[in-house]
Write an enzyme that holds these catalytic residues in place. Sequence first.
Site, PDB file in Angstrom:
ATOM      1  N   HIS A 318      47.236  26.868  23.339  1.00 52.51           N
ATOM      2  CA  HIS A 318      46.828  27.417  22.052  1.00 52.51           C
ATOM      3  C   HIS A 318      46.890  26.317  21.016  1.00 52.51           C
ATOM      4  CE1 HIS A 318      46.636  30.082  18.572  1.00 52.51           C
ATOM      5  NE2 HIS A 318      46.134  30.968  19.406  1.00 52.51           N
ATOM      6  N   ASP A 375      45.433  36.118  25.833  1.00 51.39           N
ATOM      7  CA  ASP A 375      44.400  36.512  26.783  1.00 51.39           C
ATOM      8  C   ASP A 375      44.870  36.523  28.230  1.00 51.39           C
ATOM      9  OD1 ASP A 375      42.338  36.969  25.001  1.00 51.39           O
ATOM     10  OD2 ASP A 375      41.925  34.831  24.819  1.00 51.39           O
TER      11      ASP A 375
END
Length: 441
Positions: A318, A375
């Site tokens: 991320h 996700d």
Amino acid sequence: MLAREPQEENVADQAKAELKFNDKSLELPVVVGTEGERGIDIGKLRAQTGMVSLDPAYMNTASTKSAITFLDGERGILRYRGIPIEELAEKSTFVEVAYLLIYGHLPSKQELSKFSEALTRHSMLHEDMKRFYDGYPGTAHPMAILSAMVLSLSSFYPQALDVKNHEEQEATIARLVSKMRTIAAFSYKKSIGQPFVYPRNNLSYCANFLNMMFSVPAEPYDLDEEIVKVLNLLLILHADHEQNCSTSTVRQVGSSQANLFASVAAGICALWGPLHGGANEEVLSMLEAIRADGGGPKKFVELAKTKDSGFRLMGFGHRVYKNYDPRAKIIKVAADKVMKKMKQPDPLLDIAKTLEEAALNDSYFVERKLYPNVDFYSGIIYRALGIPTNMFTVMFAIGRTPGWIAHWKEMTEDPTTKIFRPRQIYTGSALTHYVPLDQRA
Ligand code: ACO
């Protein structure tokens, strides 16, 4: 990160930054956020030095001040309007969180019922819009349909074009939050050749969506309250994430005073990419590939470490989190719960867990601080709810809608907002002249 006591937002720090270049020196104000984040304000840089800052991919750039969401990627903290995501996930509903993000505070009973009623009243699509679905091929990706349909709403509700009319915007906001799920469910029905199921006013937001997705006129559909709860949870976790790629896109488009439908349609396009919201679909394909390969996740971990393979562990890493994504932690627990309920647990959950463990014990991932993101486990739950893989990013979009709206609203209502117009450092040809076609080499 500098440890500081929380203080009032945007209070200028005593400290100023100093920038020196050749014989020039410039004092730059330091802006301090509520949680002590500091930003060097370079707003006058070009006017005073003739230079601009260069920051590809905005790795170091805060594009705005915002009072909506606080995110500390080093400590794995996420709060909407100051409230920890863990508390909201446990105690709230998606509709309440939508209100919180958009209007800045938890709603009173009266405010919540007024907002819920507005969502109920605005849930249907104009009948003419239904015909749009006929124009798409059966293979159309639902994200393409979603973005086009949301943009089309601006042709059915031209009142939305007056972005300074706050009363009109209230209705536009309710229409958008409400119709997103109807548009999404209709595109699913179209893809499987079933009749559209209209929204029902006696159902809650998430129950209504599930009913539009999975009921058929031929028989009753039993709504499972636990599934409704899980869907609420997933949508809450996706509801906002400050200046991510799609939200920045919504702000970018909205900064030209484009209407909310147009701005959010652009955000949906940004979300679609596999490096952003499209990753949830990619995670599932990756887990399927690991299962089909049969050799276990380690091989795929090795592949992700090999740069020229072009393969990345989807659902890992991320831009902001350099610690476990707090949303992924919550989703992992929810995935376990959902699986326990299923008659046949999904083998992909075990593959995902083994893959996570292998990656978290590998120095490549440890050194780069790559952890599972939101996700990684969400697709496994969506699959258990019967939502097809190509709808995963659509689910993300439904969840992210309140966040996009909150940012668009915050920006539009701020009288200091200017159109976003970055500069560049030109690296092309120096002055050259037009050569007629017959004289070119
Ligand atoms: N698998 C393998 N290596 C990775 C991964 C991954 N998933 N993610 C990052 N890396 C490596 C990069 O190769 C790079 O290595 P290097 O320093 O040796 O060159 C390093 O980690 C830093 O990665 P960047 O790509 O520079 O980090 P950036 O902040 O630009 O990208 C991103 C973040 C796009 C999320 C990236 O981690 C990624 O591609 N992840 C997979 C896709 C994904 O899951 N996206 C969803 C993000 S969450 C969301 O949008 C909802």
